[in-house]
Design an enzyme around this catalytic site. Sequence first.
Site, PDB file in Angstrom:
ATOM      1  N   LYS A 134       9.454  -0.736  14.545  1.00  0.00           N
ATOM      2  CA  LYS A 134       9.917  -0.295  13.130  1.00  0.00           C
ATOM      3  C   LYS A 134      10.804   0.870  13.113  1.00  0.00           C
ATOM      4  O   LYS A 134      12.187   0.490  12.661  1.00  0.00           O
ATOM      5  CB  LYS A 134       8.534   0.158  12.203  1.00  0.00           C
ATOM      6  CG  LYS A 134       7.963  -0.738  11.276  1.00  0.00           C
ATOM      7  CD  LYS A 134       7.088   0.156  10.265  1.00  0.00           C
ATOM      8  CE  LYS A 134       5.978  -0.498   9.989  1.00  0.00           C
ATOM      9  NZ  LYS A 134       4.938   0.071   9.306  1.00  0.00           N
ATOM     10  N   GLU A 193      10.429  -4.379   4.776  1.00  0.00           N
ATOM     11  CA  GLU A 193      10.299  -5.864   4.322  1.00  0.00           C
ATOM     12  C   GLU A 193      10.301  -6.235   3.013  1.00  0.00           C
ATOM     13  O   GLU A 193      10.994  -6.835   2.101  1.00  0.00           O
ATOM     14  CB  GLU A 193       9.555  -6.946   5.151  1.00  0.00           C
ATOM     15  CG  GLU A 193       9.707  -7.143   6.345  1.00  0.00           C
ATOM     16  CD  GLU A 193       9.088  -5.784   7.299  1.00  0.00           C
ATOM     17  OE1 GLU A 193       8.996  -4.879   6.805  1.00  0.00           O
ATOM     18  OE2 GLU A 193       8.762  -6.130   8.389  1.00  0.00           O
ATOM     19  N   GLU A 243      -4.865  -6.426  14.978  1.00  0.00           N
ATOM     20  CA  GLU A 243      -4.221  -5.112  14.520  1.00  0.00           C
ATOM     21  C   GLU A 243      -5.521  -3.926  14.574  1.00  0.00           C
ATOM     22  O   GLU A 243      -5.099  -2.887  14.749  1.00  0.00           O
ATOM     23  CB  GLU A 243      -3.720  -5.057  13.185  1.00  0.00           C
ATOM     24  CG  GLU A 243      -2.653  -4.042  12.817  1.00  0.00           C
ATOM     25  CD  GLU A 243      -1.870  -4.108  11.618  1.00  0.00           C
ATOM     26  OE1 GLU A 243      -2.280  -4.069  10.471  1.00  0.00           O
ATOM     27  OE2 GLU A 243      -0.591  -4.869  11.646  1.00  0.00           O
ATOM     28  N   LYS A 297       0.951  -1.441   0.067  1.00  0.00           N
ATOM     29  CA  LYS A 297      -0.075   0.069  -0.004  1.00  0.00           C
ATOM     30  C   LYS A 297       0.869   1.256   0.047  1.00  0.00           C
ATOM     31  O   LYS A 297       0.632   2.274  -0.769  1.00  0.00           O
ATOM     32  CB  LYS A 297      -0.902  -0.146   1.066  1.00  0.00           C
ATOM     33  CG  LYS A 297      -1.796   1.117   1.529  1.00  0.00           C
ATOM     34  CD  LYS A 297      -2.839   1.129   2.399  1.00  0.00           C
ATOM     35  CE  LYS A 297      -3.483   2.470   2.689  1.00  0.00           C
ATOM     36  NZ  LYS A 297      -4.448   2.583   3.695  1.00  0.00           N
ATOM     37  N   GLY A 300      -4.886  -1.432   4.805  1.00  0.00           N
ATOM     38  CA  GLY A 300      -3.906  -2.677   4.442  1.00  0.00           C
ATOM     39  C   GLY A 300      -4.632  -4.087   4.702  1.00  0.00           C
ATOM     40  O   GLY A 300      -4.590  -4.812   3.794  1.00  0.00           O
ATOM     41  N   ARG A 301      -5.311  -4.156   6.042  1.00  0.00           N
ATOM     42  CA  ARG A 301      -5.880  -5.548   6.256  1.00  0.00           C
ATOM     43  C   ARG A 301      -7.071  -5.670   5.597  1.00  0.00           C
ATOM     44  O   ARG A 301      -7.641  -6.596   5.928  1.00  0.00           O
ATOM     45  CB  ARG A 301      -5.779  -5.544   7.743  1.00  0.00           C
ATOM     46  CG  ARG A 301      -6.442  -4.582   8.743  1.00  0.00           C
ATOM     47  CD  ARG A 301      -5.994  -4.585  10.048  1.00  0.00           C
ATOM     48  NE  ARG A 301      -6.429  -3.811  10.872  1.00  0.00           N
ATOM     49  CZ  ARG A 301      -5.842  -2.435  11.026  1.00  0.00           C
ATOM     50  NH1 ARG A 301      -4.697  -2.275  10.376  1.00  0.00           N
ATOM     51  NH2 ARG A 301      -6.432  -1.400  11.874  1.00  0.00           N
ATOM     52  N   HIS A 346      -4.913 -31.987  18.341  1.00  0.00           N
ATOM     53  CA  HIS A 346      -3.841 -32.951  18.842  1.00  0.00           C
ATOM     54  C   HIS A 346      -2.607 -31.896  19.289  1.00  0.00           C
ATOM     55  O   HIS A 346      -1.699 -32.392  19.439  1.00  0.00           O
ATOM     56  CB  HIS A 346      -3.378 -33.873  17.716  1.00  0.00           C
ATOM     57  CG  HIS A 346      -4.404 -34.898  17.286  1.00  0.00           C
ATOM     58  ND1 HIS A 346      -4.470 -36.303  18.028  1.00  0.00           N
ATOM     59  CD2 HIS A 346      -5.488 -35.048  16.304  1.00  0.00           C
ATOM     60  CE1 HIS A 346      -5.407 -36.912  17.653  1.00  0.00           C
ATOM     61  NE2 HIS A 346      -6.180 -36.258  16.482  1.00  0.00           N
TER      62      HIS A 346
HETATM   63  O1  F6P Z   1       2.012  -4.096  10.005  1.00  0.00           O
HETATM   64  C1  F6P Z   1       1.699  -2.722   9.566  1.00  0.00           C
HETATM   65  C2  F6P Z   1       1.071  -2.656   8.255  1.00  0.00           C
HETATM   66  O2  F6P Z   1       1.080  -1.366   8.205  1.00  0.00           O
HETATM   67  C3  F6P Z   1      -0.110  -3.204   8.080  1.00  0.00           C
HETATM   68  O3  F6P Z   1      -0.959  -2.531   8.490  1.00  0.00           O
HETATM   69  C4  F6P Z   1       0.151  -3.467   6.541  1.00  0.00           C
HETATM   70  O4  F6P Z   1      -0.832  -4.436   6.197  1.00  0.00           O
HETATM   71  C5  F6P Z   1       1.436  -3.794   6.285  1.00  0.00           C
HETATM   72  O5  F6P Z   1       2.250  -3.126   7.367  1.00  0.00           O
HETATM   73  C6  F6P Z   1       2.086  -3.703   5.107  1.00  0.00           C
HETATM   74  O6  F6P Z   1       2.005  -2.426   4.512  1.00  0.00           O
HETATM   75  P1  F6P Z   1       2.292  -2.062   2.966  1.00  0.00           P
HETATM   76  O7  F6P Z   1       1.130  -2.451   2.073  1.00  0.00           O
HETATM   77  O8  F6P Z   1       2.047  -0.757   3.003  1.00  0.00           O
HETATM   78  O9  F6P Z   1       3.668  -2.716   2.716  1.00  0.00           O
END
Ligand code: F6P
Length: 554
Positions: free
Chosen positions: A512, A212, A353, A206, A267-268, A384
């Site tokens: 972060k 990452e 979240e 987003k 995002g979620r 289990h």
């Molecule tokens: O974990 C924090 C967050 O901002 C989430 O809400 C989001 O889904 C994720 O990081 C990834 O963010 P992006 O889509 O901006 O890379």
Amino acid sequence: MTEISQTAEWRDLTADAAALEKTSMRALFAGDPGRFDRFSLEAAGLFLDYSKNKITEDVVEHLTALAGASGLEEMRRRMFAGERINVTENRAVLHAALRDFSMRAYHVDDENISQLVRHELEKMKDFTARIVSGAHKGFSGASLDTVVNIGIGGSDLGPHMVVEALRPYWIDGRRTFFVSNVDGQHLFDTLAQIDPARTLFVIASKTFTTQETMTNAQSAREWFLNHGGKEDDVAKHFVALSTNASAVKSFGIDKNNMFEFWDWVGGRYSLWSAIGLSISLAVGFDNFEKLLRGAHAMDEHFRDAPLRQNLPVIMALTGVWNRNFMGAAAHAILPYDQHLWRLPAYLQQADMESNGKGAAIDGQPVSCSTGPIIFGEPGTNGQHAFYQLLHQGTEFISSDFIAPAISQSALGDHHEKLLANFLAQTEALMCGKTIDEVRAELAAEGKAKLEIDTLAPHKVFPGDRPSNSILMEKLTPETLGALIAAYEHKIFCQGVIWGVNSFDQWGVELGKALASSILPALGVEGEEKPEASGHDASTNGLLNRINAIRRQNR
Ligand code: F6P
């Protein structure tokens, strides 16, 4: 703002809980032959049995009144109206607009966003057709049969969960991988299985700034250029899904290769947007559209049904009852369908979240417990592993059991056995087994008194452990869409009742920021680094130890 825990409705519920303390669910079932019908409902292809919660008609009435007192209906109206209910980020919350195929127009401020949504969906449809038909060729002239989705959090969990859930709908010959972790092994292991000439990298983010994802995307690009691809070929093999056009451009992905979504999609809550491209590429756009339509059917129900007959509202209310009045600290997600194996992980983000918060929307500390710990595994694997604690542990945990009546992959009597376990577990959790029953059972087995005395306490099940059962005919794109939307709305309702903003996530920021400040203090392997001193003694100590190990690894 009146704190929810100070309302008359909350007090009624506290009194209900006290009054029910000595009553078992068994007794409630025995006293009411109509309990199953009274406490079950159906919507958008889902059937919810919530009778195995320790509730009475009074409790449900008081819970519904609590929802009313929290302003739930008004917040629901405001959400669908595109008001900026995500106040800490000043954003509207309109994931429902992404899946509304009716002619209804959605607006954010004065902009009609329905047209933007349709335009982007058309673009996804067209791109999916070109990839799946093989019309889109890679640098070698071969078509692209492999997709690697690079994203994390909402840009990974949703699409990954759905692609796994819709396995029976996978287009033959297509492969989909998801890379999320910044641990290079995740990407490395994936790259070892793919052919660069036949791979499409989908960079899903987003913000297009997430450490990452950007790290994985850069490494994937480098790997691609070192394995036959040229700079000019990047356009054929890399697409971006994002709200951030300028960051996509700086990364080197052309605007034409970008699928857009907007800041009013959290995002979620984004799998319905361009973030769903990997779903569409795996199962075809028609099935992606069916997923959206299934979610829309649940949206319509959620929007229109009275609170007492509203499936996501009832899921939320039973959750509030168990969390705040029965004392459940955790809630288990237990899908009895192997294809839903990523659902617990997906719902961990969606729920924790969203509602794992201690500040109320007005900035004051919340006055009650908010989101529970969410965890789970597909049945029967969980049985289990951790069900022991569900049945006999000292923690009180509520659960959702989810199952299709008909399996997508009929094999012998597997599904009958699976369903028998699904039903047995909810019954066992609810009924338990008393000491007298245990003793009688052991006596019938011919055990001596001493052995009965020793064993009996270990074989008692307290029972009264609440569960919801969610049934569907089959796990299809439509029922899956409805299921996910039901959970999204449940989470929204609980957030409103608890008085938190379910749509921000400030709690992920501190870690972060610290990671960025620690990174320069970590030496690459073999590098000499000064003693760390800028952190607490534990963090400094660990950092120094890691650097010492890595220094020796020349
Ligand atoms: O974990 C924090 C967050 O901002 C989430 O809400 C989001 O889904 C994720 O990081 C990834 O963010 P992006 O889509 O901006 O890379």
